[in-house]
Design an enzyme around this catalytic site. Structure first.
Site, PDB file in Angstrom:
ATOM      1  N   ARG A  66       0.706  -1.212   0.220  1.00  9.75           N
ATOM      2  CA  ARG A  66       0.092   0.003  -0.072  1.00  9.75           C
ATOM      3  C   ARG A  66       0.942   1.280  -0.063  1.00  9.75           C
ATOM      4  O   ARG A  66       0.522   2.359  -0.391  1.00  9.75           O
ATOM      5  CB  ARG A  66      -0.957   0.102   0.957  1.00  9.75           C
ATOM      6  CG  ARG A  66      -2.119  -1.024   0.817  1.00  9.75           C
ATOM      7  CD  ARG A  66      -3.117  -1.145   2.130  1.00  9.75           C
ATOM      8  NE  ARG A  66      -2.527  -1.473   3.441  1.00  9.75           N
ATOM      9  CZ  ARG A  66      -2.535  -2.844   3.518  1.00  9.75           C
ATOM     10  NH1 ARG A  66      -2.701  -3.684   3.049  1.00  9.75           N
ATOM     11  NH2 ARG A  66      -1.779  -3.369   5.124  1.00  9.75           N
ATOM     12  N   GLU A 103       2.854  -6.730  13.317  1.00 10.15           N
ATOM     13  CA  GLU A 103       1.614  -6.688  14.365  1.00 10.15           C
ATOM     14  C   GLU A 103       1.326  -8.340  14.319  1.00 10.15           C
ATOM     15  O   GLU A 103       0.726  -8.793  15.177  1.00 10.15           O
ATOM     16  CB  GLU A 103       0.511  -5.910  14.082  1.00 10.15           C
ATOM     17  CG  GLU A 103      -0.332  -5.681  15.175  1.00 10.15           C
ATOM     18  CD  GLU A 103      -1.586  -4.639  14.905  1.00 10.15           C
ATOM     19  OE1 GLU A 103      -1.680  -4.238  13.554  1.00 10.15           O
ATOM     20  OE2 GLU A 103      -2.468  -4.586  15.451  1.00 10.15           O
TER      21      GLU A 103
HETATM   22  P1  AMP Z   1       4.245  -2.879  11.548  1.00 10.06           P
HETATM   23  O1  AMP Z   1       5.326  -3.549  11.124  1.00 10.06           O
HETATM   24  O2  AMP Z   1       3.654  -3.548  12.769  1.00 10.06           O
HETATM   25  O3  AMP Z   1       4.369  -1.281  11.960  1.00 10.06           O
HETATM   26  O4  AMP Z   1       3.081  -3.041  10.423  1.00 10.06           O
HETATM   27  C1  AMP Z   1       3.015  -2.193   9.560  1.00 10.06           C
HETATM   28  C2  AMP Z   1       2.568  -3.099   8.290  1.00 10.06           C
HETATM   29  O5  AMP Z   1       1.707  -3.737   8.471  1.00 10.06           O
HETATM   30  C3  AMP Z   1       2.281  -1.741   7.155  1.00 10.06           C
HETATM   31  O6  AMP Z   1       2.737  -2.280   5.782  1.00 10.06           O
HETATM   32  C4  AMP Z   1       0.761  -1.889   7.180  1.00 10.06           C
HETATM   33  O7  AMP Z   1       0.112  -1.954   5.992  1.00 10.06           O
HETATM   34  C5  AMP Z   1       0.469  -3.394   7.886  1.00 10.06           C
HETATM   35  N1  AMP Z   1      -0.425  -3.235   8.980  1.00 10.06           N
HETATM   36  C6  AMP Z   1      -0.276  -3.692  10.215  1.00 10.06           C
HETATM   37  N2  AMP Z   1      -1.379  -3.622  11.059  1.00 10.06           N
HETATM   38  C7  AMP Z   1      -2.226  -3.117  10.355  1.00 10.06           C
HETATM   39  C8  AMP Z   1      -3.492  -2.588  10.638  1.00 10.06           C
HETATM   40  N3  AMP Z   1      -4.249  -2.794  11.894  1.00 10.06           N
HETATM   41  N4  AMP Z   1      -4.361  -2.039   9.598  1.00 10.06           N
HETATM   42  C9  AMP Z   1      -3.751  -2.160   8.281  1.00 10.06           C
HETATM   43  N5  AMP Z   1      -2.538  -2.295   8.192  1.00 10.06           N
HETATM   44  C10 AMP Z   1      -1.834  -3.031   8.950  1.00 10.06           C
END
Ligand code: AMP
Length: 182
Positions: A66, A103
């Site tokens: 995205r 996450e």
């Molecule tokens: P993080 O590495 O935990 O910061 O996760 C970020 C990545 O995971 C990004 O590329 C986001 O698009 C995706 N992502 C993680 N959690 C979500 C969420 N709750 N909603 C949408 N995208 C998420």
């Protein structure tokens, strides 16, 4: 330059919450509804264009997938190059890679070793739709630095502020989040 509270609320209302996707307990922030709304998409891109016009950027690096949508559009508006940071195994040329935890899982991102070498002293903005734990962006900012470019800021459309990802990424680079969620 800064968004009004009204504009922020408008952008926020254009993003859809999907509960329990991709697994139970996760509230997925679905930006497809923002993209489909030409006014919301325009408000957001105009704001990003205004913010970054004075940063003397040479490239935008977008995170798979995205981050590509916002990053590629912004690169064209600013008249700079676009570099994809991709999930493992997608890039065809020699890559540099970093593992990270997200996450909901573990993954690895890669960039072409020569991604920014078409200019001298590359100045790069990293962009993604959302920062959760910050693991993906931390790995991506590391990659940019590893291949010899300067990552000047990391920009996210949304931040799940309660997960403190911005604190982690701030160790490497300044973080800007358009809309924070408590
Ligand atoms: P993080 O590495 O935990 O910061 O996760 C970020 C990545 O995971 C990004 O590329 C986001 O698009 C995706 N992502 C993680 N959690 C979500 C969420 N709750 N909603 C949408 N995208 C998420």
């Amino acid at each position: 330059m800064t968004l009004t509270a009204h504009e922020k609320a408008f952008l926020m209302s254009s993003i859809r919450d999907i509960h329990d996707f991709p697994k139970p307990g996760i509230v997925f922030k679905d930006i497809t509804t923002l993209l489909a709304d030409k006014e919301a998409y325009a408000v957001l891109m105009k704001h990003l264009h205004e913010r970054y016009a004075s940063y003397n950027l040479t490239h935008i690096a977008g995170i798979d997938a995205r981050g590509f949508i916002f990053g590629a559009a912004l690169a064209q508006m600013l008249g700079v190059g676009f570099v994809p940071i991709r999930k493992k195994g997608k890039l065809p040329y020699t890559t540099v890679s970093e593992k990270y935890s997200l996450e909901y899982g573990v993954d690895e991102v890669e960039v072409h070793i020569d991604a920014f070498s078409n200019v001298e002293n590359p100045r790069v903005l990293l962009i993604d739709d959302l920062i959760a734990t910050g693991g993906t962006a931390y790995a991506a900012a590391n990659l940019i630095n590893k291949v010899g470019a300067l990552c000047v800021e990391a920009c996210f459309i949304m931040g799940l502020d309660f997960l403190n990802g911005h604190v982690k990424v701030s160790e490497l680079v300044n973080v800007y989040t358009v809309i924070g969620v408590d």
